[in-house]
Design a protein around this motif. Structure first.
Motif, short mmCIF file in Angstrom:
data_model
loop_
_atom_site.label_atom_id
_atom_site.label_comp_id
_atom_site.label_asym_id
_atom_site.label_seq_id
_atom_site.Cartn_x
_atom_site.Cartn_y
_atom_site.Cartn_z
N ARG A 4 2.78 7.56 3.26
CA ARG A 4 2.32 6.80 4.38
C ARG A 4 3.23 5.72 4.66
O ARG A 4 3.96 5.23 4.06
N SER A 5 3.20 5.60 5.98
CA SER A 5 4.05 4.42 6.77
C SER A 5 3.09 3.21 6.95
O SER A 5 1.81 3.67 7.17
N PHE A 6 3.64 2.19 7.05
CA PHE A 6 2.67 1.01 7.54
C PHE A 6 3.58 0.36 9.04
O PHE A 6 4.48 -0.19 8.76
N HIS B 126 6.89 1.34 9.11
CA HIS B 126 7.92 1.09 7.92
C HIS B 126 7.46 1.90 6.85
O HIS B 126 6.18 2.05 6.53
N THR C 279 6.64 2.98 2.94
CA THR C 279 6.11 2.52 1.99
C THR C 279 6.22 3.03 0.50
O THR C 279 5.92 2.37 -0.65
N ALA D 263 7.73 0.29 -2.16
CA ALA D 263 6.63 -0.60 -2.64
C ALA D 263 5.66 0.28 -3.55
O ALA D 263 5.29 -0.47 -4.53
N LEU D 264 5.16 1.40 -3.12
CA LEU D 264 4.23 2.07 -3.82
C LEU D 264 5.03 2.45 -5.37
O LEU D 264 4.34 2.59 -6.16
N LEU E 143 -2.16 0.18 -2.39
CA LEU E 143 -1.34 -0.70 -1.50
C LEU E 143 -2.26 -0.97 -0.24
O LEU E 143 -3.22 -0.18 -0.09
N HIS E 144 -2.12 -1.85 0.45
CA HIS E 144 -2.55 -2.13 1.77
C HIS E 144 -1.88 -1.29 2.78
O HIS E 144 -0.82 -1.54 2.99
N TYR E 145 -2.99 -0.72 3.47
CA TYR E 145 -2.36 0.24 4.53
C TYR E 145 -2.83 -0.13 6.02
O TYR E 145 -2.53 0.61 6.75
N ARG F 62 3.83 -7.04 -0.69
CA ARG F 62 4.14 -8.18 0.50
C ARG F 62 2.66 -8.28 1.01
O ARG F 62 1.93 -7.36 1.27
N TRP G 295 3.84 -9.66 5.87
CA TRP G 295 3.66 -8.62 6.96
C TRP G 295 2.84 -9.43 7.74
O TRP G 295 1.80 -9.94 7.48
#
Length: 384
Positions: free
Chosen positions: A13-15, A18, A20, A23-24, A232-234, A267, A292
């Motif tokens: 998945r992207s944020f 960006h 991820t 980070a994941l 993660l925060h999505y 982040r 972010w």
């Protein structure tokens, strides 16, 4: 027996454009460390392993590595497919994994447990992949389910029937919206669009613990029915919700305890709001320069190149929104009527600005510039 309940990894998945994946990878490495530290026996991943039905090759590499790391840490692993996953692609991988890693994607296996024993005897783990009614209806002709509620009811009926024969302790794993979900920002699209197909809590009667996926923030619907959320925060709507997993302990009698294990946030996410110039210089936002950022500027009119200007201070600004305060709303005047009322070139420009800027005409400084331009043009025409 110690069980770690996680879900909704959404690998790939992207944020806000960006990636991820890195980070994941870091967060899941911390999850593996928790499994080792707490001597977890079984890890449950309750659906939405990938973010799409056709993930990139790097997503498969990450998943395979994490599953093997969990196995090396001493845990058995049970993975079910979610609505974002391709059950066929995720299921194909199961044959390539080592013993002790179970990937449940086939609706026809519902009601057939994965049995894992501890010092108190066997525990039956019933994996329920995401069940799309239109795709499974032909498999259960007698039930003919037409909603998530009906499919889960039927699936849990199969679970309870098998459990009646086997007895003992049990855990169910499902991916759906259950009754009591907090419909706040950051959950799946169906809630935000108002088309939620809710599964009653009573549908999950029977097992000692029910590990749910589909909601991206942790939620406790009852002592024995919980969502772990995403690691993660999505979305910015999830910013206030912690990331982590549930550590579930079963004793000889069933559910003994459940406690939350936090995962680090690579982040942090923050939403800032105010006039654009204030956002660019106010020292109160200094600690967010590495976060972010969702910037909502409240100026009455759109500002020039706001993303570039915000990113000069907040390099990780992901989105900029124009959210003016005290918007005036339509006054009923058409553009033709506004222009028709103008008695001079300056008033004509002011009428145009008022029309395209929600009723706001030229400011004092803008009016001065407009008059200077008009005067220069008039002088040029005279001397031509």
């Amino acid at each position: 027996m110690r069980i770690l309940h996680t879900s909704d990894w959404h690998i790939g998945r992207s944020f806000h454009g960006h990636a991820t994946l890195d980070a994941l990878r870091g967060v899941l490495s911390d999850l593996v460390a928790q499994v080792r530290e707490h001597e977890v026996d079984v890890v449950i991943v309750a659906g939405d392993i990938f973010d799409s039905a056709a993930p990139a090759s790097a997503c498969y590499t990450l998943l395979t590595g994490v599953l093997r790391d969990l196995s090396d840490a001493g845990a058995r692993v049970i993975v079910t497919s979610g609505n974002h996953d391709s059950a066929a692609r995720l299921g194909f991988q199961s044959s390539l994994l080592r013993e002790g890693i179970h990937v449940v994607t086939d609706p026809l296996t519902v009601g057939r447990p994965i049995t894992i024993a501890d010092e108190h005897g066997p525990v039956q783990f019933y994996g329920i992949p995401f069940l799309e009614p239109a795709l499974v209806r032909h498999l259960w002709a007698d039930a003919a389910p037409r909603s998530q509620r009906q499919t889960i009811d039927h699936a849990m009926g199969l679970v309870r029937a098998d459990l009646t024969d086997r007895g003992g302790r049990s855990v169910a794993v499902a991916h759906c919206f259950a009754q009591g979900v907090d419909a706040t920002p950051g959950v799946e699209r169906e809630i935000r669009q108002g088309s939620l197909d809710v599964v009653p809590l009573a549908s999950f009667d029977g097992p000692d613990y029910v590990a749910l996926g589909h909601i991206h923030g942790r939620q406790t619907l009852s002592d024995r029915v919980r969502y772990a959320g995403a690691p993660l925060h999505y979305s910015f709507g999830e910013a206030s919700k912690p990331r982590g997993s549930w550590l579930v302990e079963l004793d000889a009698g069933g559910l003994a305890s459940v406690r939350w294990l936090d995962l680090p946030v690579p982040r942090r996410l923050a939403t800032i709001r105010g006039p654009l110039e204030e956002l660019l210089i106010d020292p109160q936002y200094a600690d967010l320069e590495v976060a972010w950022v969702c910037a909502q500027y409240t100026d009455a009119t759109p500002q020039l190149d706001p993303m570039r200007r915000v990113q000069a201070r907040f390099p990780f600004c992901a989105t900029v929104m124009h959210t003016p305060e005290g918007a005036r709303g339509p006054d009923g005047l058409t553009y033709a009527r506004r222009v028709g009322q103008a008695r001079s070139d300056a008033e004509l420009v002011d009428a145009f600005l008022s029309h395209v800027r929600d009723g706001e005409g030229a400011s004092e400084r803008e009016a001065a510039v407009i008059h200077d331009v008009i005067d220069e043009r008039s002088l040029a025409e005279v001397t031509a």
